[in-house]
Design an enzyme around this catalytic site. Structure first.
Site, mmCIF file in Angstrom:
data_model
loop_
_atom_site.group_PDB
_atom_site.id
_atom_site.type_symbol
_atom_site.label_atom_id
_atom_site.label_comp_id
_atom_site.label_asym_id
_atom_site.label_seq_id
_atom_site.Cartn_x
_atom_site.Cartn_y
_atom_site.Cartn_z
ATOM 1 N N GLU A 109 0.839 -1.196 0.000
ATOM 2 C CA GLU A 109 0.000 0.000 0.000
ATOM 3 C C GLU A 109 0.879 1.253 0.000
ATOM 4 O O GLU A 109 0.396 2.357 0.219
ATOM 5 C CB GLU A 109 -0.970 0.017 1.178
ATOM 6 C CG GLU A 109 -0.349 -0.016 2.546
ATOM 7 C CD GLU A 109 -1.418 -0.037 3.638
ATOM 8 O OE1 GLU A 109 -1.708 1.043 4.177
ATOM 9 O OE2 GLU A 109 -1.946 -1.124 3.927
ATOM 10 N N CYS A 137 -2.981 -4.736 3.968
ATOM 11 C CA CYS A 137 -1.875 -5.586 4.422
ATOM 12 C C CYS A 137 -1.902 -7.020 3.905
ATOM 13 O O CYS A 137 -1.036 -7.810 4.270
ATOM 14 C CB CYS A 137 -1.847 -5.604 5.947
ATOM 15 S SG CYS A 137 -1.590 -3.965 6.680
ATOM 16 N N HIS A 154 -1.501 -12.067 10.806
ATOM 17 C CA HIS A 154 -1.126 -10.677 10.582
ATOM 18 C C HIS A 154 -0.969 -9.990 11.924
ATOM 19 O O HIS A 154 -1.725 -10.247 12.869
ATOM 20 C CB HIS A 154 -2.186 -9.969 9.742
ATOM 21 C CG HIS A 154 -1.937 -8.497 9.616
ATOM 22 N ND1 HIS A 154 -0.789 -7.983 9.058
ATOM 23 C CD2 HIS A 154 -2.671 -7.417 10.023
ATOM 24 C CE1 HIS A 154 -0.832 -6.663 9.104
ATOM 25 N NE2 HIS A 154 -1.961 -6.304 9.688
#
EC number: 2.3.3.10
Length: 348
Positions: A81, A113, A237
């Site tokens: 990103e 992400c 994550h």
């Protein structure tokens, strides 16, 4: 499934900024913030580093580990990103730098992400269909954050590259299955021309991260008819240190299965690189036959879950490129002033 990881590599910038250094600037309690986020410091890109340079270094390390000819890559996808150009692909820079061009397809992915794991799934499809022999997926970021904002304590820099090919006796890890869960969730965003992202506060936890991570994880476990007890490691994550541990507990994974891949306390949240660097940390330690459970998360929002079985190839060429721990331990602390100058940050 007939696909596997046949090479991987990471890159983490050596500069570090301590949480208390940031807190002191804004008159906050650094120890309280460290305890709340379970983050001690974050990696910071040098003035000559960006997502493209990070992706190139990770890609070179992956090629070295796989021992394949880079010209055999039929696809390169870079998920981020924080691509350095709004209109110009990062993937072509990587392809040229590792001498994989010109006979391949390449593209940039963006899904907060989880763009790196989306790249892995795309490479799986390309390899399974016979369109290419090998594909490379990269997740890398130099995460943006507003000075003085909550994200400044965690937004970091780093990336990981994975080469996907057909199953074979030298596999690093066979991909047993994947499952995705996606909805439209306004938890985190950055509009065009805006320098820093915004987040939706109460949306970022339960309805975003936990709903998607748990739904993707449970979907894959049902699909494969497996349970957390069947796995040796679990990687999630890592927006902070607490979320992945909480998700693991709710799924039934004990903390000791998560800790080997929990790298955020030492380098922060590398966004598209987060789960993939965590996976690399586990692969650096895993043995043939070990099972790994991986779940990414991208705001906006979605999660990709993967089940992996470590192969005999995990022990081959293991010293051909730096391990995650090598990058974590090779660090140089900088001041907040050096950080803002190198990043060209705007206080708004």
């Amino acid at each position: 499934m007939n696909t596997a990881i046949i090479g991987y590599g990471v890159y983490i910038p050596r500069y570090r900024l301590k949480v208390e250094e940031i807190a002191n600037i804004w008159g906050e309690d650094g120890e309280r913030i460290k305890s709340s986020l379970m983050v001690n410091e974050k990696s910071v890109p040098g003035s000559d580093e960006d997502t493209a340079t990070i992706a190139v270094e990770a890609a070179r390390n992956a090629i070295a580990r796989s021992q394949i000819d880079s010209e055999e890559l039929g696809a390169i996808y870079v998920g981020s990103e924080s691509h350095p150009y709004a209109v110009k692909p990062t993937a072509t820079v990587v392809a040229e730098a590792i001498r994989a061009a010109p006979e391949l397809t390449a593209a940039d992915f963006e899904f907060a992400c989880k763009a790196g794991t989306a790249g892995i799934q795309t490479c799986m499809g390309m390899v399974e269909s016979g369109i290419c022999k090998y594909g490379m997926a990269i997740g890398a970021d130099t995460a943006q954050c507003k000075p003085g904002g909550a994200l400044e304590y965690t937004a970091a820099a780093g990336g990981a590259a994975y080469i996907i090919g057909e199953n074979g006796e030298d596999d690093i890890a066979k991909i047993d299955g994947t499952f995705s869960y996606t909805t439209d969730m306004p938890d985190f965003w950055r509009r065009e021309m805006e320098p820093y992202p915004e987040h939706g506060g109460r949306f970022t936890g339960e309805p975003a991260y936990f709903k998607h991570v748990l739904s993707a994880a449970n979907g894959l476990l049902r699909q494969l008819e497996l349970t957390p007890e069947d796995y040796d490691y679990a990687v999630f994550h890592q927006p902070n240190g607490k979320f992945p541990l909480k998700a693991a507990k709710r799924l039934g994974f004990p903390t000791e299965k998560v800790e080997p891949g929990l790298i955020i306390p030492d380098i922060g949240n590398t966004y598209s690189g987060s789960a993939l660097i965590g996976l690399a940390s586990v692969l650096d330690q895993a043995k043939p036959g070990d099972r790994i459970f991986l779940v990414s998360f991208g705001s906006g929002a979605g999660s990709d879950a993967f089940s992996l079985t470590v192969g005999e190839g995990v022990n081959k060429n293991a010293d051909s490129s730096p391990k995650v721990s090598d990058y974590v331990n090779d660090k140089k602390y900088i001041s907040y002033g050096e950080y803002t100058k190198s990043r060209g940050l705007l206080v708004k």
